[in-house]
Scaffold this motif. Structure first.
Motif, PDB file in Angstrom:
ATOM      1  N   LEU A 142      42.369 -81.826  93.929  1.00 58.47           N
ATOM      2  CA  LEU A 142      43.256 -81.763  95.089  1.00 58.47           C
ATOM      3  C   LEU A 142      43.720 -83.154  95.510  1.00 58.47           C
ATOM      4  O   LEU A 142      44.843 -83.331  95.995  1.00 58.47           O
ATOM      5  CB  LEU A 142      42.557 -81.055  96.245  1.00 58.47           C
ATOM      6  N   VAL A 143      42.855 -84.153  95.337  1.00 59.12           N
ATOM      7  CA  VAL A 143      43.261 -85.534  95.616  1.00 59.12           C
ATOM      8  C   VAL A 143      44.372 -85.957  94.648  1.00 59.12           C
ATOM      9  O   VAL A 143      45.330 -86.639  95.034  1.00 59.12           O
ATOM     10  CB  VAL A 143      42.054 -86.490  95.517  1.00 59.12           C
ATOM     11  N   ALA A 144      44.252 -85.532  93.387  1.00 64.32           N
ATOM     12  CA  ALA A 144      45.292 -85.839  92.402  1.00 64.32           C
ATOM     13  C   ALA A 144      46.624 -85.212  92.812  1.00 64.32           C
ATOM     14  O   ALA A 144      47.688 -85.825  92.662  1.00 64.32           O
ATOM     15  CB  ALA A 144      44.877 -85.341  91.021  1.00 64.32           C
ATOM     16  N   ILE A 145      46.560 -83.988  93.354  1.00 64.44           N
ATOM     17  CA  ILE A 145      47.786 -83.340  93.829  1.00 64.44           C
ATOM     18  C   ILE A 145      48.318 -84.079  95.050  1.00 64.44           C
ATOM     19  O   ILE A 145      49.537 -84.262  95.206  1.00 64.44           O
ATOM     20  CB  ILE A 145      47.524 -81.853  94.148  1.00 64.44           C
ATOM     21  N   SER A 146      47.414 -84.537  95.921  1.00 62.94           N
ATOM     22  CA  SER A 146      47.840 -85.323  97.088  1.00 62.94           C
ATOM     23  C   SER A 146      48.613 -86.555  96.647  1.00 62.94           C
ATOM     24  O   SER A 146      49.650 -86.900  97.227  1.00 62.94           O
ATOM     25  CB  SER A 146      46.619 -85.739  97.912  1.00 62.94           C
ATOM     26  N   ARG A 147      48.088 -87.224  95.624  1.00 64.26           N
ATOM     27  CA  ARG A 147      48.772 -88.416  95.099  1.00 64.26           C
ATOM     28  C   ARG A 147      50.152 -88.045  94.567  1.00 64.26           C
ATOM     29  O   ARG A 147      51.133 -88.788  94.746  1.00 64.26           O
ATOM     30  CB  ARG A 147      47.934 -89.060  94.005  1.00 64.26           C
ATOM     31  N   ALA A 148      50.239 -86.872  93.905  1.00 59.98           N
ATOM     32  CA  ALA A 148      51.524 -86.440  93.369  1.00 59.98           C
ATOM     33  C   ALA A 148      52.535 -86.186  94.477  1.00 59.98           C
ATOM     34  O   ALA A 148      53.746 -86.379  94.295  1.00 59.98           O
ATOM     35  CB  ALA A 148      51.341 -85.170  92.533  1.00 59.98           C
ATOM     36  N   MET A 149      52.046 -85.779  95.662  1.00 57.27           N
ATOM     37  CA  MET A 149      52.954 -85.444  96.754  1.00 57.27           C
ATOM     38  C   MET A 149      53.384 -86.659  97.558  1.00 57.27           C
ATOM     39  O   MET A 149      54.266 -86.567  98.415  1.00 57.27           O
ATOM     40  CB  MET A 149      52.299 -84.413  97.681  1.00 57.27           C
ATOM     41  N   VAL A 150      52.774 -87.823  97.303  1.00 57.83           N
ATOM     42  CA  VAL A 150      53.137 -89.040  98.029  1.00 57.83           C
ATOM     43  C   VAL A 150      54.610 -89.371  97.829  1.00 57.83           C
ATOM     44  O   VAL A 150      55.288 -89.871  98.733  1.00 57.83           O
ATOM     45  CB  VAL A 150      52.244 -90.224  97.585  1.00 57.83           C
ATOM     46  N   VAL A 151      55.122 -89.068  96.642  1.00 58.33           N
ATOM     47  CA  VAL A 151      56.520 -89.396  96.336  1.00 58.33           C
ATOM     48  C   VAL A 151      57.457 -88.278  96.780  1.00 58.33           C
ATOM     49  O   VAL A 151      58.614 -88.238  96.369  1.00 58.33           O
ATOM     50  CB  VAL A 151      56.703 -89.646  94.825  1.00 58.33           C
ATOM     51  N   ASP A 152      56.957 -87.378  97.625  1.00 59.20           N
ATOM     52  CA  ASP A 152      57.753 -86.243  98.099  1.00 59.20           C
ATOM     53  C   ASP A 152      58.247 -85.424  96.917  1.00 59.20           C
ATOM     54  O   ASP A 152      59.449 -85.190  96.739  1.00 59.20           O
ATOM     55  CB  ASP A 152      58.937 -86.728  98.947  1.00 59.20           C
ATOM     56  N   ALA A 153      57.285 -84.990  96.090  1.00 57.78           N
ATOM     57  CA  ALA A 153      57.616 -84.268  94.857  1.00 57.78           C
ATOM     58  C   ALA A 153      58.356 -82.973  95.147  1.00 57.78           C
ATOM     59  O   ALA A 153      57.961 -82.190  96.013  1.00 57.78           O
ATOM     60  CB  ALA A 153      56.343 -83.980  94.068  1.00 57.78           C
ATOM     61  N   LYS A 154      59.427 -82.750  94.408  1.00 55.22           N
ATOM     62  CA  LYS A 154      60.160 -81.495  94.457  1.00 55.22           C
ATOM     63  C   LYS A 154      59.698 -80.561  93.337  1.00 55.22           C
ATOM     64  O   LYS A 154      59.824 -79.350  93.436  1.00 55.22           O
ATOM     65  CB  LYS A 154      61.666 -81.754  94.304  1.00 55.22           C
ATOM     66  N   VAL A 155      59.188 -81.187  92.270  1.00 53.87           N
ATOM     67  CA  VAL A 155      58.638 -80.432  91.142  1.00 53.87           C
ATOM     68  C   VAL A 155      57.220 -80.925  90.881  1.00 53.87           C
ATOM     69  O   VAL A 155      56.994 -82.125  90.716  1.00 53.87           O
ATOM     70  CB  VAL A 155      59.490 -80.622  89.866  1.00 53.87           C
ATOM     71  N   LEU A 156      56.268 -80.002  90.869  1.00 58.38           N
ATOM     72  CA  LEU A 156      54.861 -80.341  90.619  1.00 58.38           C
ATOM     73  C   LEU A 156      54.409 -79.619  89.354  1.00 58.38           C
ATOM     74  O   LEU A 156      54.458 -78.387  89.279  1.00 58.38           O
ATOM     75  CB  LEU A 156      53.995 -79.917  91.806  1.00 58.38           C
ATOM     76  N   ILE A 157      53.994 -80.394  88.358  1.00 61.75           N
ATOM     77  CA  ILE A 157      53.516 -79.829  87.092  1.00 61.75           C
ATOM     78  C   ILE A 157      52.000 -79.871  87.082  1.00 61.75           C
ATOM     79  O   ILE A 157      51.394 -80.933  87.189  1.00 61.75           O
ATOM     80  CB  ILE A 157      54.075 -80.627  85.894  1.00 61.75           C
ATOM     81  N   LEU A 158      51.378 -78.699  86.976  1.00 60.56           N
ATOM     82  CA  LEU A 158      49.920 -78.586  86.949  1.00 60.56           C
ATOM     83  C   LEU A 158      49.500 -78.088  85.571  1.00 60.56           C
ATOM     84  O   LEU A 158      49.697 -76.917  85.227  1.00 60.56           O
ATOM     85  CB  LEU A 158      49.438 -77.618  88.039  1.00 60.56           C
ATOM     86  N   ASP A 159      48.927 -78.981  84.776  1.00 54.10           N
ATOM     87  CA  ASP A 159      48.556 -78.678  83.401  1.00 54.10           C
ATOM     88  C   ASP A 159      47.061 -78.378  83.328  1.00 54.10           C
ATOM     89  O   ASP A 159      46.231 -79.284  83.388  1.00 54.10           O
ATOM     90  CB  ASP A 159      48.918 -79.868  82.499  1.00 54.10           C
ATOM     91  N   GLU A 160      46.717 -77.101  83.217  1.00 56.70           N
ATOM     92  CA  GLU A 160      45.324 -76.645  83.148  1.00 56.70           C
ATOM     93  C   GLU A 160      44.479 -77.203  84.297  1.00 56.70           C
ATOM     94  O   GLU A 160      43.393 -77.767  84.059  1.00 56.70           O
ATOM     95  CB  GLU A 160      44.704 -77.050  81.803  1.00 56.70           C
TER      96      GLU A 160
END
Length: 500
Positions: A142-160
């Motif tokens: 979830l922290v990794a996803i938080s980091r991904a959202m820092v850039v205001d992600a419009k597309v989030l790719i979750l690989d396994e």
């Protein structure tokens, strides 16, 4: 993504593939190993160069030069292996690359404050100043996803993202994904867990052999049809003339198992299972990639340590904590990752063949040169390795001949149990037929064989019994017979139920 084609030397990894992703949806990308899922993701994020085709974001044509470029444009990827720094704080990991600064240095207070905002969005009530390594893998994900959202992600790719999470942790992740979906984020979700796909996704795209098979709404695609679309197609090996062997269903009633696994399991890998292996039998392992087939074999070989359960060999309790111990009990294993965990390309054919035998003897007892030459010559002839040059570097041989050398390595140790994980993957029809014939002959000679293959026709043709795996759980064990065919196996894999 329209008409995407990605080429590597001598092969098209993707050919004319279309893929679309809408705001506020979870879109599952499905396919077996080699289908092209990772290649498509890497093409989207600029890791792989596109030979032809186009990518548009919000109707604007775009092509990224790399992951950093994609991230700056609102496309973030979170991989199966959490790519963070466990020795740093949670806040440092979240803001990595986007650290607030003040007077030429890092603004630690602002960093923790901003990180807390993203943690709250993930539903995480943890201290931003705590060490990331002190938290569970689920929290790290979830922290990794938080980091991904820092850039205001419009597309989030979750690989396994769920491969190492337990049930409660998966539901925690899904709660976050649902919230992000409501916020309008487009989520590309890759997973081999069918139940999870149907629990969270809105749409499914299926790839097979680098080509688009179909795109369907999840609610309109039954699980058994999904499985069929992923693995449909006749195995080339069935075209060749494979030896029809005498099925060992005539096993004597007083026959004793070579190996018994009772309640054997490993958290995050395989749910506890029972299994008996008899001399002269071929046990086929069926299931989708990621179903737990490989993990089961690795437990039997001692490559991974079981958390619970026990193994008996010839009725006697045995400890198989390392491959070296397994070799000592005459158990051999060929990995599905032939290049990464099997053959050593910069060594010769001869050196590769004697490697297992030398390991069994121990490095303090070198194999005499004359004996080594005899062993190498015998197996090159027996398996038809071409070219028949023991000094040839293995990397210069074809994939089929590399697989034969790998089999020769373990057959030289005279195993009583041979675990074969995808031994026919990526080789031509002639080599497939030869290897399948060899498996038949070994069983006829009394060897116990576990045969893992994504090609269900191969499993049906060779096996006396078939173990079906689904979502890291053994869901069925059935005798091979005329009543069991590919559609029946697909049904069991899809539903997880033997009697449907």
């Amino acid at each position: 993504m329209s008409g995407i084609t990605v080429e590597f030397p001598g092969v098209k990894a993707l050919e004319n593939v279309d893929f679309r992703l809408f705001p506020g949806e979870v879109h599952a990308l499905m396919g077996e190993n080699g289908a092209g899922k990772s290649t498509l993701i890497k093409a989207l994020t600029g890791v792989n160069q596109i030979a032809s085709g186009s990518i548009t974001v919000n109707a604007t044509p775009i092509r990224f030069s790399g992951p950093a470029d994609a991230r700056e444009n609102g496309i973030s990827t979170v991989y199966q292996e959490v790519n963070l720094c466990t020795n740093l704080t949670v806040a440092e990991n979240i803001m990595l690359g986007s650290e607030p600064r003040r007077f030429g240095g890092l603004d630690w207070r602002s960093m923790r404050r901003q990180a807390a905002v993203f943690l709250k969005r993930m539903g995480l009530n943890i201290d931003p100043g705590s060490s990331l390594g002190s938290h569970s893998l689920a929290v790290q994900q979830l922290v990794a996803i938080s980091r991904a959202m820092v850039v205001d992600a419009k597309v989030l790719i979750l690989d396994e993202p769920t491969s190492s999470l337990d049930t409660d942790e998966v539901e925690q992740l899904f709660a976050v994904m649902r919230q992000l979906r409501e916020d309008g984020v487009a989520i590309l979700f890759v997973s081999h867990f069918l139940d999870q796909i149907y629990a969270i996704s809105d749409r499914i795209t299926i790839l097979r052999n680098g080509a688009l098979v179909e795109e369907r709404l999840t609610g309109e695609l039954p699980q058994r049809e999904l499985v069929s679309l992923m693995i449909a197609g006749t195995s080339d090996a069935t075209v060749g003339q494979v030896i029809e062997r005498n099925v060992v269903s005539a096993r004597k009633s007083d026959a004793k198992p070579l190996l018994q696994a009772v309640g054997l399991g490993r958290k995050g890998a395989v749910q506890p299972f029972d299994l008996e292996l008899y001399p002269g039998e071929v046990i086929g392992m069926a299931g989708l990639l990621g179903s737990g087939r490989t993990e089961l074999a690795r437990l039997l070989y001692g490559a991974d340590k079981a958390d619970e359960g026990s193994i008996q060999l010839h009725g006697v309790q045995a400890k198989l904590r390392t491959p070296r111990q397994a070799l000592g009990h005459k158990i051999a294993y060929t990995s599905e990752d032939r290049k990464g965990e099997g053959v050593i390309g910069d060594l010769s054919v001869a050196e590769n063949i004697i490697l297992g035998l030398q390991a069994a003897r121990g490095w303090t007892r070198p194999l005499p040169a004359t004996k080594a030459a005899q062993v190498v010559d015998a197996y090159i002839k027996a398996l038809g390795v071409r070219p028949a040059n023991p000094q040839a570097l293995l990397k210069n041989l074809s994939g089929g001949n590399q697989q034969k050398v790998l089999l020769a390595r373990w057959l030289a140790t005279a195993p009583k149990l041979l675990l074969l994980d995808e031994p026919t993957r990526g080789i031509d029809i002639g080599a497939k037929t030869e290897i399948m014939n060899l498996v038949s002959e070994l069983a006829e000679q009394g060897m116990s064989v576990v045969f893992i293959s994504a090609e269900l026709e191969e499993v049906l043709r060779l096996s006396d019994r078939i173990v079906v795996m689904r979502d890291h759980t053994k869901v069925a064990e059935i005798p091979s017979s005329q009543d069991v065919d590919v559609p029946r196996l697909i049904e069991i894999i899809a539903t997880g139920e033997e009697n449907t």
